[in-house]
Design a protein around this motif. Structure first.
Motif, PDB file in Angstrom:
ATOM      1  N   UNK A 615       0.835  -1.192   0.000  1.00 26.30           N
ATOM      2  CA  UNK A 615       0.000   0.000   0.000  1.00 26.30           C
ATOM      3  C   UNK A 615       0.873   1.246   0.000  1.00 26.30           C
ATOM      4  N   UNK A 616       0.246   2.343  -0.396  1.00 21.70           N
ATOM      5  CA  UNK A 616       0.906   3.631  -0.330  1.00 21.70           C
ATOM      6  C   UNK A 616       0.080   4.452   0.658  1.00 21.70           C
ATOM      7  N   UNK A 617       0.745   5.132   1.567  1.00 23.79           N
ATOM      8  CA  UNK A 617      -0.050   5.909   2.514  1.00 23.79           C
ATOM      9  C   UNK A 617      -0.226   7.323   1.979  1.00 23.79           C
ATOM     10  N   UNK A 618      -1.409   7.871   2.260  1.00 28.46           N
ATOM     11  CA  UNK A 618      -1.672   9.258   1.888  1.00 28.46           C
ATOM     12  C   UNK A 618      -2.374   9.905   3.072  1.00 28.46           C
ATOM     13  N   UNK A 624      -4.509   9.488   8.111  1.00 23.24           N
ATOM     14  CA  UNK A 624      -3.693   8.689   7.214  1.00 23.24           C
ATOM     15  C   UNK A 624      -4.533   7.563   6.619  1.00 23.24           C
ATOM     16  N   UNK A 625      -4.419   7.366   5.311  1.00 24.69           N
ATOM     17  CA  UNK A 625      -5.130   6.260   4.663  1.00 24.69           C
ATOM     18  C   UNK A 625      -4.150   5.484   3.808  1.00 24.69           C
ATOM     19  N   UNK A 699       1.465  12.926   0.289  1.00 24.65           N
ATOM     20  CA  UNK A 699       1.771  11.554  -0.100  1.00 24.65           C
ATOM     21  C   UNK A 699       2.693  10.958   0.938  1.00 24.65           C
ATOM     22  N   UNK A 700       2.459   9.721   1.292  1.00 30.00           N
ATOM     23  CA  UNK A 700       3.282   9.097   2.335  1.00 30.00           C
ATOM     24  C   UNK A 700       4.256   8.102   1.761  1.00 30.00           C
ATOM     25  N   UNK A 701       4.424   7.006   2.479  1.00 30.99           N
ATOM     26  CA  UNK A 701       5.428   6.033   2.061  1.00 30.99           C
ATOM     27  C   UNK A 701       4.752   4.778   1.520  1.00 30.99           C
ATOM     28  N   UNK A 702       5.592   3.901   1.021  1.00 33.79           N
ATOM     29  CA  UNK A 702       5.106   2.633   0.502  1.00 33.79           C
ATOM     30  C   UNK A 702       5.412   1.568   1.531  1.00 33.79           C
ATOM     31  N   UNK A 703       4.503   0.676   1.801  1.00 28.51           N
ATOM     32  CA  UNK A 703       4.796  -0.394   2.751  1.00 28.51           C
ATOM     33  C   UNK A 703       4.025  -1.657   2.409  1.00 28.51           C
ATOM     34  N   UNK A 733      -6.434   2.692   7.702  1.00 33.60           N
ATOM     35  CA  UNK A 733      -7.582   2.233   6.922  1.00 33.60           C
ATOM     36  C   UNK A 733      -7.171   2.188   5.458  1.00 33.60           C
ATOM     37  N   UNK A 734      -7.296   1.015   4.852  1.00 29.16           N
ATOM     38  CA  UNK A 734      -6.930   0.880   3.449  1.00 29.16           C
ATOM     39  C   UNK A 734      -8.209   0.987   2.619  1.00 29.16           C
ATOM     40  N   UNK A 735      -8.152   1.887   1.626  1.00 26.02           N
ATOM     41  CA  UNK A 735      -9.359   2.224   0.886  1.00 26.02           C
ATOM     42  C   UNK A 735      -9.643   1.236  -0.234  1.00 26.02           C
TER      43      UNK A 735
END
Lengths: 742, 82
Positions: A615-618, A624-625, A699-703, A733-735
């Motif tokens: 996932x990529x966080x945003x 944070x999603x 935009x956040x990080x990839x994990x 929460x993953x959309x």
């Protein structure tokens, strides 16, 4: 649920599958005595299993099926498709009972007796030639003295009893291996029993222990038909009197679990609170929770009805409307006069996922070993903490920690792999249900077809295997109802009269490939073009520019369905678009190939496992999603003046394509961000064949995360694919982009 | 052995008592008319066994290990003693 019932549910399902396989094989090769024996054993074991959990109705039904099969074994009855069909229907009933028990936590289904009666009737018609059930017509007669005596002697039982039985075994019956009391013990719902000597007891030394001197009188709550079936071997020695016409009483609502009832009751309490402040919020919340509870219990129609009451309640500003609706749901009543009551939606057979996994011991052992290694790794940390406390050189400590981290990393990785291996199931789990269904579909459509399955042993994640049933069923339905020609058409074409549908699974690296191939007429591209135009799926000029493969792919487009006749099986408005959606949801792809006159092949390409998701966080609206990375095409910064309003929404142009833009915070109901930057940060995602843009704050990080799907009351939460825990303990929460862009 | 005489005063019924156990039971009861029948471990009994218990008005000890026998038969056997 008690342990026996759990074991029963597990075993009974396996036995039903075994019996189904055997029956289908038997239909194909009626002389196969091994299959016949195996089917008989399966029914016999099912009967025994039902006995263990005191499920009398099922015992009766299985007994009847056993009788039919044993008549085949002795050669008294031939194997007919009808007989096989009856046995299969009997197994369907068993599955329904099992499902009901699974839902109710082990309670026997309340309507089981009626179901068993129906099965007995079915088999009764079958064995016209003097089968046991031919003796079932029992006239309701005037009460006779022994019945009255029995009822008088057991006043407490009289209310429950619906049938009285007098069994006068003949004295020599023991020599024939009969055990009258043993037979009586099997009767359903014994409420009273009397054992009387036919004559006053003689002196003990004059008693013949091998002659029966007893008359047995019984009151049962079961029906006369049930008694007659169980006692069919000794009907000449038995009198059966129905005491009253059995009534099929319906009481309570078996569908709601105790937890669900509690939750509904809690909502009633919430609504009863007489505080003006926050009343609207309480109303909305109570309504939503109650609807979710109903939905979770599989009561879709009730949930919808309740939601209508909620909105009614909200417009009227009166919580009592909702409260009445919740009460009605609790009592299992349908509330009359519900606004826009559309009646209950047709209920599709519910998919019950396998709750128990059978796991190879070796895989468990591997986990045990890993646990040991992890414990050692854990102990090393306290050792290092000690070193740090003693003032160890930070550089040396850091090196030690890093080394340790590498070790832990390896262990956790192995652990994940091992756990994944536990979650895999062979595809046979879903494949084995299809031969039966294909048989029924082919018969009802009059298009003879047989299903050949290959690669059933191929394994995939449990969640994937279980979710495959619906889409595969749909593709198989299409193959039979549209793909295959009728027998006469096939004969004219010089094809074998019975069509073959292949269902194949293979493993391809990190993917599982599943193919459904038929040898039917293939897909008519011209027809697709016509239909696509007619239904407005694509314009003429677009169609002209499309390659053949692209045209073929239109089959998966929403609103497309080539069904010219609506049959009971396909053409119910659910097209192949539903198949594509289901496969997309699993992170897979579906494609189609066809050759005119030779057949059609539908190919599913699925991931091996669902558990690890990149996932990529945003950040949006201060929260944070996560966005599943496989959907993300790119991220771009778009100057605000390049975002154009289109109707009520927005869009921007990226490399000559207009891309719809949603603001994530707004979509999720968190309000628009107050401080617009000069440029909008946009995540461009591929969703349902098109592109969509999501505006986010940061935009956040990839994990890589272990995505937990929503369960329980949260299952139907909109726009959320699942959750995971972040390193700092927060919930991410993953959309579900599919839903967000719908 | 599903029927056996223990210490001369107790007849023990154990497990599933079949028709073949009827004769030994009757002989034990004739040999020791005041014996108590302990059927706590009895999981099932053939009609012939119950018939002997009823005819002999034997004194039974405890309740058998079967729901059917407990609920429906034991009261009749106890009643026969009166």
């Amino acid at each position: 649920m008690n342990e026996f019932v759990e074991q029963f549910l597990l075993e009974a399902r396996e036995l039903v599958e075994q019996a189904t396989d055997d029956l289908l094989a038997l239909e194909e090769k009626p002389g196969d005595s091994e299959r016949l024996d195996s089917a008989f054993r399966a029914f016999h074991t099912l009967k025994g299993a039902a006995g263990i959990v005191d499920f009398a109705a099922m015992t009766r039904a299985m007994h009847a099926a056993e009788d039919v099969l044993s008549a085949i074994r002795t050669g008294a009855n031939p194997v007919t498709p009808r007989l096989i069909g009856d046995c299969l229907t009997c197994l369907d009933q068993v599955i329904q009972w099992l499902d009901a028990m699974q839902v109710s936590g082990g309670e026997l289904p309340p309507d089981a007796e009626a179901g068993a009666d129906a099965i007995l009737r079915r088999f009764g018609e079958e064995s016209r030639v003097g089968g046991p059930v031919a003796l079932l017509a029992l006239p309701q007669q005037a009460p006779v003295s022994w019945v009255e005596a029995m009822l008088d002697g057991h006043p407490e039982a009289a209310a429950e009893a619906s049938t009285a039985i007098r069994y006068s075994p003949d004295p020599g019956c023991f020599f024939r291996g009969e055990d009258p009391l043993g037979l009586i013990a099997q009767l359903p719902g014994i409420v009273a029993l009397d054992l009387l000597p036919v004559a006053p007891w003689p002196e003990l030394d004059a008693l013949d222990p091998f002659a029966c001197h007893l008359v047995l009188m019984v009151l049962i709550s079961g029906s006369a038909e049930q008694a007659a079936t169980l006692l069919h071997q000794v009907l000449d020695q038995v009198e059966i009197r129905p005491l009253r016409v059995a009534t099929g009483g319906v009481e309570g609502d078996p569908g709601l679990s105790a937890a669900a009832r509690k939750l509904l009751e809690a909502q009633l309490l919430l609504l009863a609170e007489d505080v003006a402040e926050g009343a609207a919020g309480r109303l909305a919340s109570a309504g939503k929770v109650a609807a979710n509870v109903l939905r979770h219990g599989g009561k879709m129609a009730e949930a919808e009805r309740l939601e209508r009451h909620l909105s009614h309640s909200q417009t009227a500003g009166d919580p009592r409307i909702l409260a009445t609706a919740i009460e009605a749901a609790l009592n299992g009543r349908l509330l009359a006069g519900a606004p826009d009551d559309v009646g209950p939606a047709p209920r599709l057979p519910e998919e019950t996922a396998a709750r128990a996994l059978r796991v190879d011991v070796e895989r468990v052992d591997a986990l045990v070993t890993l646990t040991g290694e992890l414990t050692i790794a854990k102990n090393a940390i306290s050792h290092m903490a000690g070193l740090a406390q003693d003032g160890m050189d930070p550089k040396a400590l850091a090196a030690l920690l890093k080394q340790h981290h590498v070790q832990l990393d390896r262990l956790v990785d192995e652990l994940q792999q091992s756990v994944l291996r536990i979650r895999v199931l062979p595809l046979n789990h879903v494949f084995r249900r299809f031969p039966r269904l294909v048989r029924d579909m082919a018969a009802s459509l009059g298009r003879p077809a047989r299903l050949v399955t290959e690669g059933e042993a191929t394994e995939a994640d449990k969640a994937i295997v279980e979710a495959l049933f619906e889409p595969l069923l749909h593709v198989l339905r299409n193959a039979i109802s549209h793909g295959i020609e009728t027998a006469s058409e096939r004969a004219a074409l010089g094809k074998p009269p019975v069509a073959t549908v292949h269902l194949r699974a293979t493993r391809d690296g990190e993917h599982v490939i599943i193919e459904v191939a038929d040898d039917g007429r293939g897909i008519d591209l011209e027809r697709i073009r016509e239909v696509a135009m007619e239904r407005g799926v694509a314009q003429a000029e677009t169609l002209a520019a499309m390659t053949e493969a692209e045209v073929m792919d239109l089959i998966f487009a929403p609103g497309f369905s080539t069904a010219t006749a609506v049959t009971g099986l396909s053409g119910r408005g659910v097209g192949m678009d539903a198949v594509r959606m289901a496969v997309d949801r699993l992170g897979g792809r579906v494609g189609i190939e066809s050759r005119p006159g030779e057949g059609t092949l539908v190919r599913f390409t699925l991931p091996l496992t669902l558990m690890m998701t990149a996932v990529m966080t945003v950040e949006a609206g201060g929260q944070l999603f996560g966005i599943p990375l496989d959907a993300v095409v790119q991220t771009v910064s778009v100057p605000h003046d390049r975002i154009l309003p289109v109707g009520a929404s927005h869009a921007f142009v990226l490399r000559d394509r207009t891309i719809p833009l949603l603001e994530l915070a707004e979509v999720l109901g968190q309000g628009r961000t107050m401080t617009p930057a000069a440029e909008a940060k946009v995540v461009v995602a591929a969703v349902r064949g098109g592109l969509g843009g999501l505006e986010v704050d940061r935009l956040g990080e990839r994990m890589n995360v272990m995505l937990r799907p929503l369960d329980g009351l949260l299952t139907s939460l909109w726009g959320v694919a699942g959750t995971t825990l972040l390193g700092d303990g927060r919930v991410l929460i993953v959309l579900d982009l599919e839903e967000i862009f719908r | 052995m599903t029927v056996r005489l223990v210490d001369g005063v107790t007849i023990v019924l154990e497990g599933q008592c079949e028709i073949d156990d009827a004769d030994p039971l009757l002989r034990h009861l004739l040999a020791a008319p005041h014996a108590t029948v302990d059927w706590r471990l009895c999981q099932g009994a053939h009609t012939a066994i119950i018939q002997i218990l009823l005819a002999s008005k034997a004194v039974v000890h405890g309740l058998p290990d079967s729901i059917f026998l407990q609920r429906n038969v034991a009261p009749l056997v106890k009643k026969a003693q009166d």
